[in-house]
Design an enzyme around this catalytic site. Structure first.
Site, PDB file in Angstrom:
ATOM      1  N   HIS A  77       3.610  -5.842  -8.683  1.00 10.65           N
ATOM      2  CA  HIS A  77       2.376  -6.089  -7.933  1.00 10.65           C
ATOM      3  C   HIS A  77       1.836  -7.456  -8.320  1.00 10.65           C
ATOM      4  O   HIS A  77       1.865  -7.823  -9.505  1.00 10.65           O
ATOM      5  CB  HIS A  77       1.330  -5.001  -8.196  1.00 10.65           C
ATOM      6  CG  HIS A  77       1.807  -3.665  -7.751  1.00 10.65           C
ATOM      7  ND1 HIS A  77       1.877  -3.324  -6.418  1.00 10.65           N
ATOM      8  CD2 HIS A  77       2.306  -2.621  -8.439  1.00 10.65           C
ATOM      9  CE1 HIS A  77       2.382  -2.107  -6.317  1.00 10.65           C
ATOM     10  NE2 HIS A  77       2.667  -1.657  -7.531  1.00 10.65           N
TER      11      HIS A  77
ATOM     12  N   ALA B 212       0.814  -1.225   0.000  1.00 15.21           N
ATOM     13  CA  ALA B 212       0.000   0.000   0.000  1.00 15.21           C
ATOM     14  C   ALA B 212       0.849   1.278   0.000  1.00 15.21           C
ATOM     15  O   ALA B 212       0.369   2.340  -0.408  1.00 15.21           O
ATOM     16  CB  ALA B 212      -0.947  -0.009   1.191  1.00 15.21           C
TER      17      ALA B 212
ATOM     18  N   GLU C  35       9.251  -2.176 -10.095  1.00 13.77           N
ATOM     19  CA  GLU C  35       8.054  -2.207  -9.239  1.00 13.77           C
ATOM     20  C   GLU C  35       7.211  -3.413  -9.640  1.00 13.77           C
ATOM     21  O   GLU C  35       6.953  -3.618 -10.835  1.00 13.77           O
ATOM     22  CB  GLU C  35       7.254  -0.915  -9.450  1.00 13.77           C
ATOM     23  CG  GLU C  35       5.932  -0.888  -8.695  1.00 13.77           C
ATOM     24  CD  GLU C  35       5.134   0.399  -8.968  1.00 13.77           C
ATOM     25  OE1 GLU C  35       5.680   1.358  -9.558  1.00 13.77           O
ATOM     26  OE2 GLU C  35       3.952   0.428  -8.591  1.00 13.77           O
TER      27      GLU C  35
END
Ligand code: DQA
Length: 140
Positions: free
Chosen positions: A98, A75, A96
């Site tokens: 996710h 988050a 990055e």
């Protein structure tokens, strides 16, 4: 031997238990063993913290000596200018990642403070997002 640091942010210590319909049933520790078998020639180091400052300390610690960082900021991705500044402050490329496709989820997950500081982003491939990021770093 190339050295890659994997960094997981808040609540990712609960992978396997946390919202399995979104993040799956596997703990990161179990997945890490699979990753190590896939990349026997690469040193894969793992760090997880629920604390913003500890994530920044780790980014700074490895940020001038490793070959790449795979970062799932959890988050903090959507809130942390401080982590974005840390990424901009180092020389090691950061990918990055996710696990979930954040663009299919709530609007607040659509913005990342980290993306434009990173070399690239891999989003939505489940745990395989980490493997894809490592593959990308090894091709630099
Ligand atoms: C996440 C997506 C974030 O929005 C969320 O806060 C997480 C996990 C992912 O890997 O899909 O903690 O980074």
């Amino acid at each position: 031997m190339k050295k890659i640091q994997i960094i997981n942010g808040p609540n990712l210590n609960l992978l396997g238990k946390r919202e399995p319909s979104v993040y799956g049933n596997q703990s990161f520790e179990t997945y890490l063993e699979e990753l190590k078998l896939l990349f026997p020639e690469t040193q894969l180091d793992y760090f997880q913290s629920n604390t913003e400052g500890s994530l920044i300390d780790k980014i700074q610690e490895v940020g001038f000596s490793y070959d790449g960082i795979v970062l799932n900021g959890g988050a903090y991705t959507h809130t942390s200018i401080a982590i974005a500044d840390a990424i901009r402050s180092i020389s090691v490329p950061v990918i990055e990642v996710h696990i979930s496709n954040v663009f299919k989820r709530e609007d607040f997950r659509h913005h990342s403070y980290l993306s434009d500081a990173c070399k690239g982003c891999i989003v939505g491939f489940g745990m395989d997002s980490y493997r894809l990021a490592i593959d990308a770093i090894l091709k630099f």
